[in-house]
Motif scaffolding. Structure first.
Motif, PDB file in Angstrom:
ATOM      1  N   GLU A  28       0.983  -1.075   0.008  1.00  0.00           N
ATOM      2  CA  GLU A  28       0.072  -0.130   0.014  1.00  0.00           C
ATOM      3  C   GLU A  28       0.747   1.379  -0.015  1.00  0.00           C
ATOM      4  O   GLU A  28       1.829   1.345   0.914  1.00  0.00           O
ATOM      5  CB  GLU A  28      -0.935  -0.033   1.219  1.00  0.00           C
ATOM      6  CG  GLU A  28      -1.959   1.091   1.341  1.00  0.00           C
ATOM      7  CD  GLU A  28      -2.607   1.194   2.627  1.00  0.00           C
ATOM      8  OE1 GLU A  28      -3.359   2.299   2.653  1.00  0.00           O
ATOM      9  OE2 GLU A  28      -2.442   0.472   3.446  1.00  0.00           O
ATOM     10  N   LEU A  64       5.623   5.364   5.751  1.00  0.00           N
ATOM     11  CA  LEU A  64       5.482   4.533   4.721  1.00  0.00           C
ATOM     12  C   LEU A  64       6.649   3.212   5.095  1.00  0.00           C
ATOM     13  O   LEU A  64       6.286   1.955   4.804  1.00  0.00           O
ATOM     14  CB  LEU A  64       5.815   4.917   3.392  1.00  0.00           C
ATOM     15  CG  LEU A  64       5.853   3.944   2.192  1.00  0.00           C
ATOM     16  CD1 LEU A  64       4.564   3.141   2.089  1.00  0.00           C
ATOM     17  CD2 LEU A  64       6.150   4.686   0.788  1.00  0.00           C
ATOM     18  N   ARG A  67       5.144   1.154   7.676  1.00  0.00           N
ATOM     19  CA  ARG A  67       3.874   0.165   6.977  1.00  0.00           C
ATOM     20  C   ARG A  67       4.570  -0.940   6.063  1.00  0.00           C
ATOM     21  O   ARG A  67       4.068  -2.109   6.017  1.00  0.00           O
ATOM     22  CB  ARG A  67       3.093   1.106   5.969  1.00  0.00           C
ATOM     23  CG  ARG A  67       1.544   0.526   5.628  1.00  0.00           C
ATOM     24  CD  ARG A  67       0.657   1.205   5.212  1.00  0.00           C
ATOM     25  NE  ARG A  67       1.111   2.494   4.089  1.00  0.00           N
ATOM     26  CZ  ARG A  67       1.222   3.605   4.400  1.00  0.00           C
ATOM     27  NH1 ARG A  67       1.002   4.253   5.322  1.00  0.00           N
ATOM     28  NH2 ARG A  67       1.495   4.325   3.335  1.00  0.00           N
ATOM     29  N   ARG A  70       5.708  -4.026   8.276  1.00  0.00           N
ATOM     30  CA  ARG A  70       4.841  -4.861   8.898  1.00  0.00           C
ATOM     31  C   ARG A  70       4.722  -6.172   7.991  1.00  0.00           C
ATOM     32  O   ARG A  70       4.883  -6.157   7.096  1.00  0.00           O
ATOM     33  CB  ARG A  70       3.554  -4.183   9.040  1.00  0.00           C
ATOM     34  CG  ARG A  70       3.333  -2.661  10.052  1.00  0.00           C
ATOM     35  CD  ARG A  70       2.094  -2.250  10.309  1.00  0.00           C
ATOM     36  NE  ARG A  70       1.999  -1.158  10.869  1.00  0.00           N
ATOM     37  CZ  ARG A  70       1.582   0.010  10.309  1.00  0.00           C
ATOM     38  NH1 ARG A  70       1.052  -0.222   9.193  1.00  0.00           N
ATOM     39  NH2 ARG A  70       1.755   1.050  10.833  1.00  0.00           N
ATOM     40  N   THR A  73      -0.308  -8.446   5.248  1.00  0.00           N
ATOM     41  CA  THR A  73      -1.779  -8.822   5.561  1.00  0.00           C
ATOM     42  C   THR A  73      -2.256 -10.277   4.985  1.00  0.00           C
ATOM     43  O   THR A  73      -1.581 -10.694   4.045  1.00  0.00           O
ATOM     44  CB  THR A  73      -2.717  -7.855   5.223  1.00  0.00           C
ATOM     45  OG1 THR A  73      -3.035  -7.578   3.646  1.00  0.00           O
ATOM     46  CG2 THR A  73      -2.318  -6.269   5.796  1.00  0.00           C
TER      47      THR A  73
END
Length: 378
Positions: A28, A64, A67, A70, A73
């Motif tokens: 993302e 960013l 993110r 991480r 997902t």
């Protein structure tokens, strides 16, 4: 490697593994420009997740970077798994920026995609190509023009690139399939979606005899914003763009503008001054596009076709050609060089130099590198 960022479902000891490329492309907030900046800083995608947070934050914003680092997902994991499964089917391929099969022409444009999803033979993406575009609501005459020009260009050995849309695009693909040059369809959806649906049979023929390509992940629907963006790939894959019919506010004019920005030739077929679908072509001609009435008008303007026409030159022209070839080889040396620098060293016109470079590349005496740089091989 931090355990929170590992991909245990895929090899994590190979930073070049496709799973890492997919993860980067699906991240993302990471577009092609940001992805290339990260690759420039860390090398292969898997090496990004071996870096610490401060190093990543030095390249992109701290938010960013956090993110990115991480764990992926469940949705991203599922997309990667689905894509790798799709890749196992015959005729499917994914090219990364590091793949030797990645089309050199796209490496010349300002924002080449990180990944290319393909159905068909990737080799068609590196063939000498001409884009043929125009209105979705084409006239019968426009359809006939697109089909005839594309067929004749394909029979001359040129690959026809278009966007699989209704009207001119479909006629261009049909014409391309009618010659040895075949055709490439650049689509604005995921590679697993055919849009419009009525072109499913045409898409199957293109995948079998040419190539369909998309930069969008599997499942991407036909969003309006995707189609203007994909136009840069239509023009980028081609050495010239032919606009057959276009209204004054046509999307084909976007393709023509991008082609001019990418250094490609732009051609347009004129029409009646009273015809709405001739307005865009006339506008392009006023802005410098080359007016064409026949296929030969285009072939006469393409440097590679000019090189072909002197394949059996007179003794005098052969001497001159050999002298220019020797001059180019001496000026190139063994360090990568761009065409502007090479033209300045040789004192040759751009069109003449382009024809010589193509001839030398086809002969295996030089190679084209990323960034439109050339290097001699002998």
């Amino acid at each position: 490697m931090p355990t929170s960022t590992a991909l245990p479902d895929f090899p994590d000891d190979d930073p070049a593994d496709l799973a890492w490329w997919l993860r980067l492309s699906l991240a993302e907030g990471v577009g092609p420009a940001t992805a290339r900046r990260l690759l420039a800083a860390f090398g292969l995608p898997g090496q990004l997740w071996q870096a610490d947070a401060s190093a990543v934050a030095a390249v992109v914003s701290p938010a960013l970077a956090a993110r990115l680092l991480r764990a992926p997902t469940p949705a991203v994991r599922a997309q990667i798994a689905a894509t790798l499964a799709w890749l196992q089917q015959p005729g499917h391929a994914i090219l990364t920026l590091a793949d030797s099969r990645y089309p050199p022409a796209l490496l010349e444009i300002a924002d080449p995609p990180l990944l290319l999803y393909l159905r068909g033979d990737p080799a068609w993406l590196s063939a000498e190509a001409v884009a043929v575009v125009g209105s979705r609501n084409a006239t019968a005459q426009g359809i006939a023009h697109a089909s005839r020009f594309s067929r004749e260009l394909s029979r001359a050995g040129l690959t026809i690139v278009s966007g699989l849309a209704l009207g001119i695009d479909a006629a261009a693909h049909e014409g391309g399939l009618d010659g040895p040059g075949s055709t490439v369809a650049v689509i604005g959806t995921g590679i697993d979606i055919v849009y419009p649906r009525r072109h499913e049979a045409l898409a199957a023929r293109i995948a079998a005899a040419g190539c369909i390509v998309s930069e969008y992940p599997l499942g991407t629907p036909p969003l309006a914003s995707n189609f203007p963006r994909r136009n840069r790939l239509i023009s980028g894959l081609a050495r010239a763009v032919l606009v057959v019919e276009a209204a004054a506010q046509s999307g084909s004019l976007i393709t023509a503008r991008m082609a001019a920005e990418q250094g490609r030739d732009v051609f347009a077929i004129p029409g009646s001054i009273h015809a709405p679908l001739a307005k865009g072509c006339h506008q392009l001609i006023r802005q410098g596009a080359k007016l064409v009435e026949t296929t030969q008008d285009m072939l006469d303007e393409l440097p590679s076709r000019q090189a072909v026409r002197v394949a059996n030159p007179s003794p005098q022209s052969q001497v001159e050609d050999d002298a220019m070839t020797s001059l180019v080889m001496q000026a190139m040396a063994y360090d990568p060089v761009d065409t502007d620098t090479l033209a300045a060293r040789c004192g040759l016109e751009a069109a003449v130099l382009a024809g010589l470079l193509l001839t030398l590349e086809l002969a295996g005496r030089i190679e084209l590198l990323p960034g439109a740089l050339y290097r001699r091989l002998e």
